[in-house]
Structure formats: C-alpha cells, structure tokens
Design a protein around this motif. Structure first.
Motif, PDB file in Angstrom:
ATOM      1  N   GLN A 233       0.903  -1.119   0.321  1.00 43.61           N
ATOM      2  CA  GLN A 233       0.304   0.243   0.139  1.00 43.61           C
ATOM      3  C   GLN A 233       0.724   1.342   0.087  1.00 43.61           C
ATOM      4  O   GLN A 233       2.042   1.214   0.735  1.00 43.61           O
ATOM      5  CB  GLN A 233      -1.067  -0.770   1.209  1.00 43.61           C
ATOM      6  N   ASP A 234       0.502   2.204  -0.537  1.00 40.96           N
ATOM      7  CA  ASP A 234       1.719   3.745  -0.511  1.00 40.96           C
ATOM      8  C   ASP A 234       0.640   4.023   1.336  1.00 40.96           C
ATOM      9  O   ASP A 234       0.069   5.281   2.074  1.00 40.96           O
ATOM     10  CB  ASP A 234       0.466   4.422  -1.659  1.00 40.96           C
ATOM     11  N   CYS A 235       2.205   3.887   2.045  1.00 36.14           N
ATOM     12  CA  CYS A 235       1.853   3.896   3.058  1.00 36.14           C
ATOM     13  C   CYS A 235       3.290   4.710   3.445  1.00 36.14           C
ATOM     14  O   CYS A 235       3.856   3.912   3.019  1.00 36.14           O
ATOM     15  CB  CYS A 235       1.428   3.361   4.129  1.00 36.14           C
ATOM     16  N   LEU A 236       3.593   5.013   4.755  1.00 33.94           N
ATOM     17  CA  LEU A 236       4.560   5.614   4.968  1.00 33.94           C
ATOM     18  C   LEU A 236       4.297   5.299   7.363  1.00 33.94           C
ATOM     19  O   LEU A 236       3.448   5.293   7.047  1.00 33.94           O
ATOM     20  CB  LEU A 236       4.807   6.601   5.886  1.00 33.94           C
ATOM     21  N   ILE A 237       5.059   4.808   7.063  1.00 29.98           N
ATOM     22  CA  ILE A 237       5.309   4.221   8.995  1.00 29.98           C
ATOM     23  C   ILE A 237       6.459   4.877   9.629  1.00 29.98           C
ATOM     24  O   ILE A 237       7.499   4.563   9.208  1.00 29.98           O
ATOM     25  CB  ILE A 237       4.759   2.909   9.464  1.00 29.98           C
ATOM     26  N   CYS A 238       5.987   5.242  10.865  1.00 25.33           N
ATOM     27  CA  CYS A 238       7.659   5.671  11.163  1.00 25.33           C
ATOM     28  C   CYS A 238       6.774   5.245  12.894  1.00 25.33           C
ATOM     29  O   CYS A 238       6.370   5.102  13.552  1.00 25.33           O
ATOM     30  CB  CYS A 238       7.240   7.098  11.275  1.00 25.33           C
ATOM     31  N   VAL A 239       8.403   4.529  12.954  1.00 26.19           N
ATOM     32  CA  VAL A 239       8.472   4.116  14.227  1.00 26.19           C
ATOM     33  C   VAL A 239       9.671   5.003  15.422  1.00 26.19           C
ATOM     34  O   VAL A 239      10.811   5.127  15.298  1.00 26.19           O
ATOM     35  CB  VAL A 239       8.319   2.680  14.045  1.00 26.19           C
ATOM     36  N   ASP A 240       9.542   5.810  16.121  1.00 33.74           N
ATOM     37  CA  ASP A 240      10.102   6.003  17.314  1.00 33.74           C
ATOM     38  C   ASP A 240      10.039   5.340  18.394  1.00 33.74           C
ATOM     39  O   ASP A 240       9.821   4.861  18.953  1.00 33.74           O
ATOM     40  CB  ASP A 240       9.455   7.499  18.028  1.00 33.74           C
ATOM     41  N   ASN A 241      11.571   4.280  18.758  1.00 36.23           N
ATOM     42  CA  ASN A 241      12.227   3.072  19.759  1.00 36.23           C
ATOM     43  C   ASN A 241      12.442   4.070  20.562  1.00 36.23           C
ATOM     44  O   ASN A 241      13.045   3.710  22.250  1.00 36.23           O
ATOM     45  CB  ASN A 241      13.290   2.782  18.861  1.00 36.23           C
ATOM     46  N   VAL A 242      12.916   5.531  20.857  1.00 36.51           N
ATOM     47  CA  VAL A 242      13.994   6.185  21.887  1.00 36.51           C
ATOM     48  C   VAL A 242      14.835   5.380  22.035  1.00 36.51           C
ATOM     49  O   VAL A 242      14.870   5.749  23.531  1.00 36.51           O
ATOM     50  CB  VAL A 242      12.514   6.659  22.891  1.00 36.51           C
ATOM     51  N   HIS A 243      15.640   5.101  21.723  1.00 38.37           N
ATOM     52  CA  HIS A 243      17.321   4.379  22.167  1.00 38.37           C
ATOM     53  C   HIS A 243      16.234   3.025  22.730  1.00 38.37           C
ATOM     54  O   HIS A 243      17.473   2.501  23.337  1.00 38.37           O
ATOM     55  CB  HIS A 243      17.738   4.927  22.710  1.00 38.37           C
ATOM     56  N   GLY A 244      15.338   2.417  22.764  1.00 35.44           N
ATOM     57  CA  GLY A 244      14.699   1.543  24.228  1.00 35.44           C
ATOM     58  C   GLY A 244      15.040  -0.215  23.193  1.00 35.44           C
ATOM     59  O   GLY A 244      15.580  -0.174  22.308  1.00 35.44           O
ATOM     60  N   SER A 245      14.456  -0.618  24.576  1.00 39.03           N
ATOM     61  CA  SER A 245      15.096  -1.881  23.879  1.00 39.03           C
ATOM     62  C   SER A 245      13.883  -2.792  22.512  1.00 39.03           C
ATOM     63  O   SER A 245      13.286  -3.991  22.045  1.00 39.03           O
ATOM     64  CB  SER A 245      14.549  -2.874  25.113  1.00 39.03           C
ATOM     65  N   THR A 246      12.779  -1.455  21.441  1.00 36.92           N
ATOM     66  CA  THR A 246      12.116  -2.531  20.755  1.00 36.92           C
ATOM     67  C   THR A 246      13.289  -2.321  19.324  1.00 36.92           C
ATOM     68  O   THR A 246      11.969  -2.493  18.840  1.00 36.92           O
ATOM     69  CB  THR A 246      10.613  -1.152  20.217  1.00 36.92           C
ATOM     70  N   ARG A 247      13.968  -1.337  19.683  1.00 34.32           N
ATOM     71  CA  ARG A 247      14.769  -1.471  18.473  1.00 34.32           C
ATOM     72  C   ARG A 247      15.340  -3.022  17.584  1.00 34.32           C
ATOM     73  O   ARG A 247      15.711  -4.088  17.675  1.00 34.32           O
ATOM     74  CB  ARG A 247      16.487  -1.065  18.949  1.00 34.32           C
ATOM     75  N   GLY A 248      14.620  -3.007  16.677  1.00 40.55           N
ATOM     76  CA  GLY A 248      15.122  -3.559  15.707  1.00 40.55           C
ATOM     77  C   GLY A 248      13.922  -5.122  15.952  1.00 40.55           C
ATOM     78  O   GLY A 248      13.779  -5.636  14.713  1.00 40.55           O
ATOM     79  N   ARG A 249      12.865  -4.646  16.694  1.00 33.79           N
ATOM     80  CA  ARG A 249      11.374  -5.312  16.699  1.00 33.79           C
ATOM     81  C   ARG A 249      10.349  -5.377  15.366  1.00 33.79           C
ATOM     82  O   ARG A 249      10.510  -7.070  15.276  1.00 33.79           O
ATOM     83  CB  ARG A 249      10.812  -5.434  17.848  1.00 33.79           C
ATOM     84  N   VAL A 250      10.369  -4.382  15.723  1.00 37.88           N
ATOM     85  CA  VAL A 250       9.414  -3.929  14.181  1.00 37.88           C
ATOM     86  C   VAL A 250      10.059  -5.005  13.451  1.00 37.88           C
ATOM     87  O   VAL A 250       9.454  -5.533  12.180  1.00 37.88           O
ATOM     88  CB  VAL A 250       8.672  -2.993  14.083  1.00 37.88           C
TER      89      VAL A 250
END
Length: 541
Positions: A233-250
């Motif tokens: 789809q024509d989408c833009l998703i922005c994920v802010d991890n704030v340097h935390g432990s969710t980094r790399g999970r998505v």
C-alpha cells in the motif's frame, strides 16, 4: 569522586547537560559498585525502581535477587500458587529468564542476578536487551517458571528497575511482591550483603524469535495481512524507539520495508536528555516525518524503553490510549468478531463504555495497574477480555500476553488501517460520530508531605459520602446528577451527560490526582474546577 558526594549529585550534573557530561557515567558506575547503603524495596504497580548508584546498587540488586530465591525456598503455599509453581524443585527445573532494557549497566546488573540464580542450581536464560512483552511471551513459549526484567519502564535515565513475572507471564500480583518486599527489607535491616557470584556458562535466548512464533500461534493479529499492507500500500509508517529495547523488533516481525522510517535507534543511555515516555511532546519527531509525507496511509508511534507503552499519530491527530482502547474494542468486535468483555482502568475515557453499551459488551473497571486485568486475560477466565487497556498508554488483547504490549498496539493499528481502509484519526471520528464525543484529561494538586498514605486517603474518603448516587451539583453553570459512584480506586463520579471526574491520592507522592472527562473541549475546565473544589473541601474538613 572528583568532589561529588553521591550518585544523586552526580546525576544532577549529568542530566543538566547530557552531551557534555556523559563521561561522568563512569562515576555513576563507581557509586553503584561501592555504595553499600540499604534501600527501601517497594514494588509499585510495575516493579521496584530506584536511582542508579543511590538506591539501585549492585548490593541492593543482589539483595532483591536473593530475596526471590528465599521466597522460592520458603515455598509459602499462597505465594507458590500465585507464582504458578509447586516448589523450589520446579523453579530449578523450569528456569528463569533474565534480561534488561537499554539502561546504563543493564547487562552487568543482569549477570549479577544470573550468577546468584545459578549458584542455587536454578536454570537460567539470558535475553540480553529485550522489551517487557517478549519476557511475557517467552515464559509461556519456554515453559519457564518466571522472568526477571531489569527495567524502570518509562522513568528518566537515572533510574533502573526490577520487574518480576510469574509462570503465566503477567505482572506479579501483590501476593508475590509483598513477600519479596518483606524478605528483601528484612535483609536490608539486618545488613545482609550477598557476595557476588559470577555466572558460569550463560544460555542466550532469542526472545524476539519466540515472540514472533507466539503471535503466529495466538492469531489475535493477522500478521500476513499486516505485512502485505506494509509491502503493497501507499503508506508511510514512522516508529520512534527512543533508543529503547524495541529497536529492531518491528523489522523482525514485519520485515524490512522502505515504507517504514525508524527514529532514535542508536545506543544512548541518556535518551538525548529527554524523559523517554510516549508523551505528546516526545511525538514531535514522528509528527515531522508524517507531515512531510503525501502517502495515503500514515501511521506514527512512539514506544517507551521497555516496550510496554505506546502513543499514536497519523499526522492529523495524536491518539492517546484513552481513544485507541475504544477503537481496539470496536475493531476486534465489529471487524474480527471477537466476543467477551472489555477491561479498563477506572481513570480511562468512557468512550469505550459508550461503544460497549451499544454493542452489548460488559465493561469491567479496575484499579490502576495492569496486573489488575489478570482475571480477564487468563485462558480459563469465565469473563475473558476482548481488549484491556489503561489511560497510561498500556494495552493487550484477547489471547495475547498478560503484560501490556506496545508492539501489539502498533501491529493492531496497522491491521486497523488494512481492514478499514482508514487512517486512525478518520476511524476514530467515524466511531465518535456513531457513539458520541468524549474529551478526557488529567491534572492534580500537591499536598503536605505529612498526608501521604492513609491520612490522605482518609480525608478524601468524605467525597464519596457527600456525593452519593442521585446527588445534584452544579458544573460550569449546569445542573448535573450523579449517575454512578465508582470506588475501586479513589472516588469516581459519573454524571448524567456522560462526563465524569475521579479523585484519588497518589500512592507514592504528596499529591492528589484528578482524572476527568467532558463531552466538549470547552467543558473540561469546569469539570477540573469542580474536582479541585471537592478536593480542597475534603482536605479542610
């Protein structure tokens, strides 16, 4: 230590100018290793927390870990039932998952805990840096006895924490935390100083891989539809991890995609000097990315360091959990056919109540604290939750973890867009047009320190006596009838127009907190004024 008397003073210098004072973290480590002062161990709604080098030291972490081992060995029946294990032998065999978020010294603290557990013959897995929901899923996938996650959630950089999850993967209940507090504080009073015990061979575990398998097996979320939407789809998703432990999970869950932008993914123990919470202010980076995009679908999220809180935006509007929880209920019931109840903390928006009433879904309101949702999240629960959420940005859903889960919230938001063909703000306004408009907010006032605890609760209790069901009062020049009085946590007065106010004492600070909801934006001021007037009258009575 260069003239600094303690870690608290050192932290003040660091946080006043994080870019120029990062090198002072070496002093914090020295304080954390050498400070032998006892601390008061209190497990709040989500674990024990303390300032690194002040209360949260290597000695005190060893004390709390040793207290947990003693709890296993004592084998109090009520406690063991709450843990979901029969005895110490079962704990030893099933094992404990240990890990941490991205905090300073997280790895070192975790290895102290692992060493003490191994010394007692307890099997251990080391998760490294991992978000809270992965521990919850990992316990179930591995059949582990429990987990120890060293995180203070969204607290500032000078804090560290200690979360304990029993065999069902949920937050530890009061039966467990009260026993840990009792044993740990007795050890503190007795001056017990557990000797360090460095671990032997450390078994690493890929909690993210287990979490992805967990999602695929539970089927609450349609991962293939989510992945297809992001790819095609024509989408833009922005994920802010704030340097935390969710980094790399998505990336591990969805896969790499040029349609996803990631913010603040680097190592930074100091979070760039900000409080790492999913607040409206901290969404500025996400909103800048979204506003520059012309994509048909836009979604931005910010997740806290341990991945259990989340806030949303689509570039047009920020969406707090007060609203997203109601959207989740509507989506899971109407679009996915899930049946059950909805569980919400008592300070949460009544938009979900309006949706639930129209759809014939029972509402269960609990005290503040995600652990209070456990009765509605267990597999065998007679009343199983379609969704459970709290206004402080936590959510989980049917057949998912008993812990709040920012990754679940993110994936659910993507699936909402995929299924409804709407951005989040458009979907929210569709729901409000059908079920009514609600405007929640919160505030509070400070009180004298002498009132903290039981004295403050006692003074505020007169509110529920003065304002009973059917009482009349004036709010902003309008006469309102008290339709309902809810006292599961403080006093909540629900009025005949659907607006409400809740007054409750803070459990840890000399403050009274107000949670309110009006039916118009302009009406919020009057409800706040009424809550403050009631409070001041109660305090002077």
């Amino acid at each position: 230590m260069q003239g600094l008397p303690d870690a608290a003073t050192c932290w003040k210098s660091i946080l006043s100018d994080v870019e120029n004072n990062r090198a002072m973290l070496s002093l914090i480590e020295k304080f954390a290793r050498e400070n032998q002062a006892a601390a008061d161990v209190v497990f709040g709604t989500s674990g024990w927390r303390g300032e690194i080098g002040t209360e949260y030291t290597f000695n005190n972490v060893r004390v709390v870990a040793s207290a947990i081992v003693r709890m296993f060995r004592v084998g109090d029946r009520r406690v063991m039932d709450a843990l979901g294990v029969s005895d110490m032998e079962e704990v030893t065999r099933r094992g404990v998952i240990v890990g941490h978020d991205n905090r300073f010294l997280g790895d070192a603290f975790a290895h102290e805990v692992i060493g003490l557990l191994q010394k007692e013959g307890i099997r251990t897995w080391y998760a490294g840096e991992a978000p809270t929901p992965e521990f919850s899923a990992g316990i179930e996938m591995l059949g582990a006895a429990c987990s120890i996650n060293l995180t203070p959630s969204h607290n500032p950089a000078n804090y560290a924490g200690f979360k304990f999850n029993p065999a069902d993967g949920g937050p530890a209940g009061s039966e467990i935390t009260a026993k840990i507090e009792e044993i740990a504080n007795a050890m503190m009073r007795d001056g017990v100083k557990p000797s360090p015990s460095m671990p032997g061979e450390v078994s690493a575990v890929d909690l993210t891989g287990l979490y992805v398998r967990y999602l695929e097996e539970r089927k609450t979320l349609d991962l293939e539809r989510i992945r297809s939407f992001v790819r095609n789809q024509d989408c833009l998703i922005c994920v802010d991890n704030v340097h935390g432990s969710t980094r790399g999970r998505v990336q591990r869950i969805i896969g790499e995609s040029g349609n996803i932008r990631y913010l603040r993914t680097g190592d930074d123990y100091l979070f760039g000097g900000v409080a790492p919470e999913p607040s409206e202010k901290n969404m500025a980076g996400v909103e800048a990315v979204l506003s520059a995009s012309g994509s048909a679908f836009r979604l931005g999220v910010i997740m806290d360091p341990d991945g259990d809180r989340i806030r949303f935006s689509d570039g047009s509007e920020q969406i707090s959990m007060n609203y997203f929880g109601a959207m989740a209920l509507h989506f899971l019931r109407v679009h996915k056919g899930m049946k059950g109840v909805v569980a919400k903390s008592v300070g949460t928006s009544n938009l979900v109540n309006a949706v639930a009433e129209r759809l014939g879904i029972p509402v269960r309101e609990t005290k503040v604290g995600f652990k209070n949702f456990r009765p509605y999240m267990l597999k065998g629960a007679p009343e199983r939750a379609i969704v459970c959420f709290e206004e402080s940005d936590g959510i989980s859903g049917y057949n998912h973890t008993l812990e709040k889960d920012a990754l679940f919230g993110f994936l659910l938001a993507v699936e909402m867009m995929a299924v409804t063909g709407r951005n989040l703000s458009a979907y929210l306004h569709d729901i409000m047009e059908e079920f009514g408009y609600y405007y929640p907010d919160r505030s509070g006032i400070s009180v004298d320190k002498s009132l903290v605890g039981e004295p403050l609760s006692k003074k505020l209790s007169v509110i529920r006596e003065r304002y009973r069901k059917g009482s009349l009062l004036t709010i902003g020049g309008n006469s309102r009838t008290v339709k309902d009085v809810i006292t599961v946590d403080g006093t909540k007065l629900v009025f005949d127009d659907g607006s409400w106010l809740m007054i409750r004492p803070s459990g840890t600070e000399p403050k009274v907190r107000f949670y309110i909801e009006a039916r118009t934006v302009e009406g919020k001021k009057a409800v706040f004024e009424t809550a403050e007037r009631m409070t001041r009258e109660a305090l002077t009575s």
